[in-house]
Design an enzyme around this catalytic site. Structure first.
Site, PDB file in Angstrom:
ATOM      1  N   GLU A 291      16.644   2.589  -9.682  1.00 52.59           N
ATOM      2  CA  GLU A 291      15.487   2.091  -8.940  1.00 52.59           C
ATOM      3  C   GLU A 291      14.172   2.646  -9.454  1.00 52.59           C
ATOM      4  O   GLU A 291      13.164   1.933  -9.526  1.00 52.59           O
ATOM      5  CB  GLU A 291      15.652   2.422  -7.453  1.00 52.59           C
ATOM      6  CG  GLU A 291      16.674   1.581  -6.713  1.00 52.59           C
ATOM      7  CD  GLU A 291      18.106   2.046  -6.892  1.00 52.59           C
ATOM      8  OE1 GLU A 291      19.014   1.395  -6.345  1.00 52.59           O
ATOM      9  OE2 GLU A 291      18.326   3.085  -7.588  1.00 52.59           O
TER      10      GLU A 291
ATOM     11  N   HIS B 203      22.903   1.871   4.919  1.00 50.88           N
ATOM     12  CA  HIS B 203      22.632   0.455   4.689  1.00 50.88           C
ATOM     13  C   HIS B 203      21.929  -0.166   5.890  1.00 50.88           C
ATOM     14  O   HIS B 203      21.943  -1.384   6.046  1.00 50.88           O
ATOM     15  CB  HIS B 203      23.930  -0.315   4.414  1.00 50.88           C
ATOM     16  CG  HIS B 203      24.607   0.045   3.129  1.00 50.88           C
ATOM     17  ND1 HIS B 203      25.316   1.207   2.974  1.00 50.88           N
ATOM     18  CD2 HIS B 203      24.663  -0.599   1.934  1.00 50.88           C
ATOM     19  CE1 HIS B 203      25.803   1.267   1.746  1.00 50.88           C
ATOM     20  NE2 HIS B 203      25.414   0.182   1.087  1.00 50.88           N
TER      21      HIS B 203
END
Length: 659
Positions: free
Chosen positions: A398, A465
């Protein structure tokens, strides 16, 4: 020192001599000014000038270089005006950052230099981004980015080299191996023998050079650049050198064995090259003295001009305004009246596809977004329409991908980066809050990057998540934060975010993807960023919210038909619509601020404080907040439902009505 002039002319060698002499003479002058208190801080590159100068001289003037603390020679070799350079060192308004940053923390688009940040490693990925833009545009260009041996321990080093290798990017990574990361010797930084050992592991070419030999540096980088322009690929060059002074001038060098100074002083890159040129009769004492006098005069002239500039006076409006690239959004209406019913996920996909058609410079990047279409299938079918150059699967990195987005902005491209889940943004956090957010304020380089953030709980996905992390970015000037609650808003705001040249964090609640649908325009359209929407009107109280909170609020009002309330959907969180908030407070006098994020440090606290400070005379009671529990998001559904604020919202409605 073994200098091999190869086929370089006397003029070539004299040009290198003048180029390496200038930063040495500037440094010697800066050290005097530092002791006099006229320069606040200095990172010395004495002993390492050959790496900076040789590399910079080897590239074309329009090829980008990303330097670090000890690369003064890059700036001088690109002929940056010395008065502006010295003004930068003194924090003057005429410097490259208007007094907002120090030393070499600046860039210059005119001179094709990208400014560093103190975190060092993130610049490597920015170099990748510039190289990717050149590759996509079929330009035969190379980008060069520096790392120190200490900074190469950061994860950004691995991510940048790995992506460059996978994507075949035309970038040269130069590791200045001077033996120490500040005071920590290489033996305590890594266990491998040489940095060139890393090349084969990444599948890239790697070379080791004498970093104190300017001819060797110049020739090696020049030949590498010629080869890479024709056959795009990354290359790792390890330059062995030594820092003759402290990490910065208030640091001592007691940790360095004296014999190392004695060894490397005999390899001084300026003195040895000067002696070689005198021996070869390329340089005469008369010419040498004339060159030094010319540089000395240039330095003193630059200093005089810089000293004459007063220290900056703060201008509040300018400071606030420069956080963002100026952009006057013109709202785009649909070209026709054609509409169709679309789910939230379809609306986002529709907007993204139409933005790709509208902006050929837009590139999409993210894990599994190409053939697979992303885990939520937002980009399904995009590869067939736009190709893999513009719809790019990324490794799990990322930080590198966000940095690449900034690098592509330098070359005037747009980027959309998809975080597979908003939770994973932590791995790219530094790039977002320190590079993207601050770049325009620091040196005028916008970051044309949209980061899509699938967010939120309710699907029993557990702590990693399900997080709502919009408040992290709400706190960061330079970013914009958008969070739509409906398909219509999702498409219009996503298009607007992509149009905007500033970095935008675009939050999408995962539970809304396939649970809500709406009749929306088929054509491209935009919605103004920063404007809230009143989704329900009433008189009893106001609920100010966004995202999933809008749907919770509407459900509670449906379950309690005896009450009427304003429901204000903020839609944009940074900037947020203060006028709309004031209007709803004036209308009802009682306010609940609702969000899915945890209570402490949530956006609701800022909104509640602003209402208390600016709308106190309009209130008939205290501003109340409803939010998730101050815990991580639990996995088991009963625990998750207790964590979420939905049930507590009804209790707070009853409390505010009873107040």
């Amino acid at each position: 020192m073994n200098y091999n002039r190869k086929d370089y002319t006397d003029d070539d060698l004299l040009a290198l001599y003048k180029a390496i002499l200038k930063p040495r003479m500037i440094e010697e002058r800066m050290l005097v000014l530092l002791r006099q208190g006229k320069v606040s801080k200095w990172f010395s590159g004495i002993g390492q000038e050959a790496v900076s100068v040789g590399s910079a001289m080897a590239l074309d003037a329009d090829e980008y270089i990303l330097p670090l603390h000890r690369n003064l020679g890059v700036f001088t070799s690109r002929n940056i005006p010395l008065d502006k350079l010295f003004a930068q060192f003194q924090g003057k308004k005429t410097g490259f950052t208007k007094g907002r940053d120090r030393s070499f923390h600046f860039g210059s688009k005119e001179h094709h230099i990208v400014g560093m940040i103190s975190h060092l490693g993130p610049q490597l990925a920015v170099g990748d981004g510039i190289a990717l833009a050149d590759l996509l545009d079929r330009k035969e260009k190379v980008t060069l980015v520096f790392s120190g041996d200490g900074g190469a321990s950061e994860g950004d080093f691995h991510e940048a080299l790995n992506v460059a290798a996978v994507w075949g990017l035309p970038v040269i990574f130069i590791v200045e191996n001077n033996g120490y990361g500040l005071s920590t010797p290489n033996s305590e930084q890594f266990k491998f023998r040489n940095f060139i050992d890393k090349g084969p592991a990444y599948g890239i070419d790697a070379l080791q050079i004498d970093g104190n030999n300017i001819v060797e540096v110049y020739h090696t980088v020049r030949q590498a650049a010629i080869s890479i322009r024709k056959n795009p690929r990354p290359m790792l060059i390890e330059a062995l050198t030594f820092r003759m002074r402290g990490h910065e001038e208030t640091s001592s060098t007691k940790y360095v064995p004296q014999e190392l100074f004695e060894k490397w002083s005999k390899k001084d890159p300026v003195e040895t090259f000067e002696s070689y040129l005198l021996e070869e009769l390329v340089l005469t004492p008369k010419v040498m003295n004339a060159i030094k006098e010319e540089i000395r005069a240039e330095i003193e002239d630059g200093l005089q001009k810089a000293f004459e500039v007063p220290m900056p006076e703060a201008d509040r409006q300018e400071e606030l305004g420069d956080m963002y690239q100026p952009f006057n959004q013109e709202v785009v209406s649909p070209a026709s009246g054609a509409t169709s019913e679309k789910r939230y996920v379809d609306a986002i996909s529709d907007g993204l596809r139409q933005s790709m058609e509208r902006f050929p410079e837009l590139v999409l990047m993210g894990q599994d977004i190409a053939e697979y279409g992303g885990v939520f299938k937002v980009t399904e079918g995009f590869v067939n329409q736009f190709g893999k150059d513009r719809v790019r699967n990324t490794p799990l990195c990322e930080s590198a991908i966000v940095g690449i987005g900034l690098g592509m902005s330098v070359r005037n491209k747009k980027s959309m980066v998809e975080m597979q889940f908003a939770d994973f943004v932590t791995s790219g956090f530094n790039q977002i809050v320190n590079n993207l957010a601050k770049s325009h304020y620091r040196w005028g380089q916008h970051a044309d990057v949209v980061i899509r953030m699938p967010t939120g709980a309710g699907a029993a996905a557990g702590p990693f998540h399900s997080q709502s992390n919009e408040a992290w970015f709400f706190h960061t000037p330079g970013l914009k934060v958008v969070y739509p609650s409906s398909p219509y808003d999702a498409k219009g705001l996503l298009n607007a975010a992509i149009e905007d040249p500033n970095p935008v964090m675009f939050f999408e609640h995962k539970l809304l993807y396939r649970s809500v649908s709406q009749e929306i325009p088929d054509d491209y359209y935009t919605i103004e960023i920063g404007k809230a929407r009143l989704v329900a009107e009433g008189t009893d109280f106001s609920i100010i919210t966004y995202g999933m909170g809008v749907h919770w609020a509407k459900q509670v009002l449906q379950e309690m038909p005896e009450i009427s309330a304003d429901v204000l959907d903020l839609r944009s969180l940074l900037p947020w619509d203060k006028e709309a908030v004031r209007n709803t407070v004036a209308n009802t006098g009682r306010v609940i601020v609702l969000h899915e994020d945890t209570m402490t440090g949530g956006i609701g606290g800022e909104i509640a404080a602003w209402i208390g400070e600016n709308c106190f005379e309009l209130l008939d009671g205290p501003v109340m907040r409803v939010a998730s529990l101050d815990t991580a998001v639990p996995f088991a559904p009963p625990l998750e439902q207790e964590f979420l604020p939905k049930q507590r919202l009804r209790e707070k409605v009853e409390a505010i009505l009873a107040y």
